[in-house]
Write a protein that holds these residues in place. Structure first.
Motif, mmCIF file in Angstrom:
data_model
loop_
_atom_site.group_PDB
_atom_site.id
_atom_site.type_symbol
_atom_site.label_atom_id
_atom_site.label_comp_id
_atom_site.label_asym_id
_atom_site.label_seq_id
_atom_site.Cartn_x
_atom_site.Cartn_y
_atom_site.Cartn_z
ATOM 1 N N TYR A 150 0.843 -1.198 0.000
ATOM 2 C CA TYR A 150 0.000 0.000 0.000
ATOM 3 C C TYR A 150 0.876 1.245 0.000
ATOM 4 O O TYR A 150 1.857 1.322 0.740
ATOM 5 N N LEU A 151 0.508 2.201 -0.842
ATOM 6 C CA LEU A 151 1.168 3.501 -0.860
ATOM 7 C C LEU A 151 0.156 4.571 -0.492
ATOM 8 O O LEU A 151 -0.989 4.535 -0.958
ATOM 9 N N THR A 152 0.577 5.519 0.321
ATOM 10 C CA THR A 152 -0.267 6.667 0.648
ATOM 11 C C THR A 152 0.247 7.883 -0.101
ATOM 12 O O THR A 152 1.436 8.203 -0.049
ATOM 13 N N PHE A 153 -0.652 8.558 -0.812
ATOM 14 C CA PHE A 153 -0.328 9.803 -1.512
ATOM 15 C C PHE A 153 -0.974 10.946 -0.748
ATOM 16 O O PHE A 153 -2.183 10.918 -0.463
ATOM 17 N N SER A 154 -0.171 11.943 -0.420
ATOM 18 C CA SER A 154 -0.666 13.068 0.363
ATOM 19 C C SER A 154 -0.456 14.371 -0.393
ATOM 20 O O SER A 154 0.613 14.603 -0.968
ATOM 21 N N GLY A 155 -1.490 15.218 -0.404
ATOM 22 C CA GLY A 155 -1.396 16.516 -1.065
ATOM 23 C C GLY A 155 -2.531 17.412 -0.631
ATOM 24 O O GLY A 155 -3.599 16.936 -0.230
ATOM 25 N N SER A 156 -2.306 18.709 -0.703
ATOM 26 C CA SER A 156 -3.367 19.657 -0.317
ATOM 27 C C SER A 156 -4.484 19.684 -1.351
ATOM 28 O O SER A 156 -5.635 19.983 -1.032
ATOM 29 N N ASP A 157 -4.158 19.376 -2.604
ATOM 30 C CA ASP A 157 -5.141 19.293 -3.678
ATOM 31 C C ASP A 157 -5.579 17.833 -3.794
ATOM 32 O O ASP A 157 -4.951 17.019 -4.477
ATOM 33 N N LYS A 158 -6.673 17.505 -3.117
ATOM 34 C CA LYS A 158 -7.096 16.103 -3.020
ATOM 35 C C LYS A 158 -7.503 15.527 -4.370
ATOM 36 O O LYS A 158 -7.248 14.346 -4.657
ATOM 37 N N VAL A 159 -8.103 16.334 -5.220
ATOM 38 C CA VAL A 159 -8.550 15.850 -6.529
ATOM 39 C C VAL A 159 -7.349 15.437 -7.377
ATOM 40 O O VAL A 159 -7.302 14.346 -7.953
ATOM 41 N N THR A 160 -6.352 16.325 -7.463
ATOM 42 C CA THR A 160 -5.155 16.015 -8.240
ATOM 43 C C THR A 160 -4.381 14.865 -7.612
ATOM 44 O O THR A 160 -3.841 13.997 -8.317
ATOM 45 N N CYS A 161 -4.334 14.839 -6.294
ATOM 46 C CA CYS A 161 -3.653 13.767 -5.584
ATOM 47 C C CYS A 161 -4.279 12.408 -5.933
ATOM 48 O O CYS A 161 -3.566 11.437 -6.204
ATOM 49 N N THR A 162 -5.590 12.361 -5.954
ATOM 50 C CA THR A 162 -6.309 11.128 -6.302
ATOM 51 C C THR A 162 -6.008 10.717 -7.734
ATOM 52 O O THR A 162 -5.803 9.531 -8.032
ATOM 53 N N ASP A 163 -5.953 11.694 -8.622
ATOM 54 C CA ASP A 163 -5.646 11.417 -10.032
ATOM 55 C C ASP A 163 -4.233 10.867 -10.191
ATOM 56 O O ASP A 163 -4.010 9.887 -10.913
ATOM 57 N N ILE A 164 -3.275 11.478 -9.503
ATOM 58 C CA ILE A 164 -1.891 11.016 -9.582
ATOM 59 C C ILE A 164 -1.767 9.586 -9.074
ATOM 60 O O ILE A 164 -1.055 8.754 -9.656
ATOM 61 N N ALA A 165 -2.468 9.282 -7.992
ATOM 62 C CA ALA A 165 -2.383 7.948 -7.391
ATOM 63 C C ALA A 165 -2.825 6.852 -8.357
ATOM 64 O O ALA A 165 -2.330 5.714 -8.278
ATOM 65 N N THR A 166 -3.726 7.168 -9.277
ATOM 66 C CA THR A 166 -4.214 6.145 -10.216
ATOM 67 C C THR A 166 -3.089 5.608 -11.103
ATOM 68 O O THR A 166 -3.154 4.462 -11.561
ATOM 69 N N TYR A 167 -2.060 6.406 -11.344
ATOM 70 C CA TYR A 167 -0.950 5.964 -12.192
ATOM 71 C C TYR A 167 -0.074 4.925 -11.488
ATOM 72 O O TYR A 167 0.749 4.264 -12.124
#
Length: 333
Positions: A150-167
């Motif tokens: 499992y990897l956790t992606f953290s960012g203030s921009d949750k929408v972009t963070c979610t998009d980046i995580a899909t890759y």
């Protein structure tokens, strides 16, 4: 979307594997031209995770960091914290405009006692909204062998963070989203310090019973620091510090035989000097520099940190390891 990977260690190689397994082509900065020549011919990193093979058409290797940055939309920084400034010395603020940066750096930049986001903001005017951090719990070796992680992606921009995580999401890699950018990075710093202490305890031949108490108290100490850092109380704190990116990463780093910080600490506990342990390990144990950075930083944070302070004393002030752990014993609950 074009990805750049900065670094050639085990974590950089693991992240490169995840991205290419997901069908992405990456621009990969590797400082050593001999390593590049080897990888182009043999399709794997000769120094780290040598069992992870790459499709040549998916990796564009280059020793010129400016070229890699120019060709990338999203840049993954995966070099040890002590070497970040040296890697970035050829770059300018203009080169980073319009880019997204993902930090896979699990330490504090020691020269100015800064996290990567603070360094980028100070020296490059880089926007916090374009900055993201990727954390575990996730050992590079298990990624290479495709064990579920499992990897956790953290960012203030949750929408972009979610998009980046899909890759990064694959059959063997799940992703979690978090918005506590500051907290997760400091948790990653602290868990390396406590894992180093866990290794020292093992080297001193403390048993599992002690280690479980030590780690539980380390978790509590970490939460106290993060709450002080966030200027929040237990009553108002909205972060779940039992989540995998906080507690889970601490546990795996303290217990796992893959943990270089635990391994480094084990050597110290067995009587190695810091220098001898560094030479023997031949990899960066982030907890060593982090112990000093956190000790200095805590002058202003003012969290109660007897465990981290004792580990600092052992590593930097030549406190005998047995004496340091006798001190730790008196604080454990």
């Amino acid at each position: 979307m074009q990805f750049g990977v900065i670094g050639s260690g085990s974590w950089a190689t693991a992240l490169a594997k995840i991205l290419t397994d997901n069908g992405n082509t990456i621009h990969w900065w590797i400082r050593n031209n001999d390593t590049i020549a080897y990888m182009e011919k043999r399709r794997h990193n000769p120094h780290y995770l040598s069992g992870a093979y790459f499709e040549p058409s998916q990796i564009k290797l280059n020793s010129d960091i400016k070229t890699v940055v120019a060709q990338s939309d999203i840049i993954v920084i995966a070099v040890p914290s002590a070497y970040v400034e040296n890697a970035f010395e050829q770059l300018s603020a203009d080169m980073l405009k319009g880019k997204k940066i993902i930090s896979a750096v699990k330490g504090i930049l020691p020269s100015e006692n800064q996290l990567l986001n603070d360094y980028l903001s100070t020296h490059f005017g880089f926007s916090e909204s374009d900055y993201f951090a990727v954390l575990g719990p996730c050992h590079a070796e298990e990624v290479a062998s495709e064990k579920l992680s499992y990897l956790t992606f953290s960012g203030s921009d949750k929408v972009t963070c979610t998009d980046i995580a899909t890759y990064f999401k694959t059959e063997y890699l799940n992703t979690v989203i978090n918005t506590d950018v500051l907290g997760v990075q400091y948790a990653a710093v602290l868990k390396n310090i406590y894992a180093l202490g866990s290794g020292i305890a093992h080297g001193l031949e403390y048993g599992d019973n002690f280690l479980s108490v030590y780690i539980a108290n380390s978790a509590n100490e970490m939460v106290g620091f993060l709450r002080k850092l966030n200027n929040s109380s237990a009553a108002t704190d909205s972060h779940n510090y039992a989540a995998s990116v906080y507690l889970g990463d601490l546990l795996v780093t303290c217990y796992s035989l893959y943990s270089r910080n635990r391994t480094f600490g084990n050597m110290i506990g067995k009587g190695y000097s810091v220098k001898a342990a560094q030479l023997e390990l031949n990899m960066v144990a982030e907890g060593y520099n982090a112990s000093k950075c956190i000790y200095l930083m805590n002058d202003s944070v003012k969290a109660v940190m007897p465990i981290a302070s004792a580990i600092y004393g052992i590593l930097w002030e030549h406190m005998p390891v047995e004496e340091g752990f006798k001190k730790i014993e008196t604080f454990l609950e």
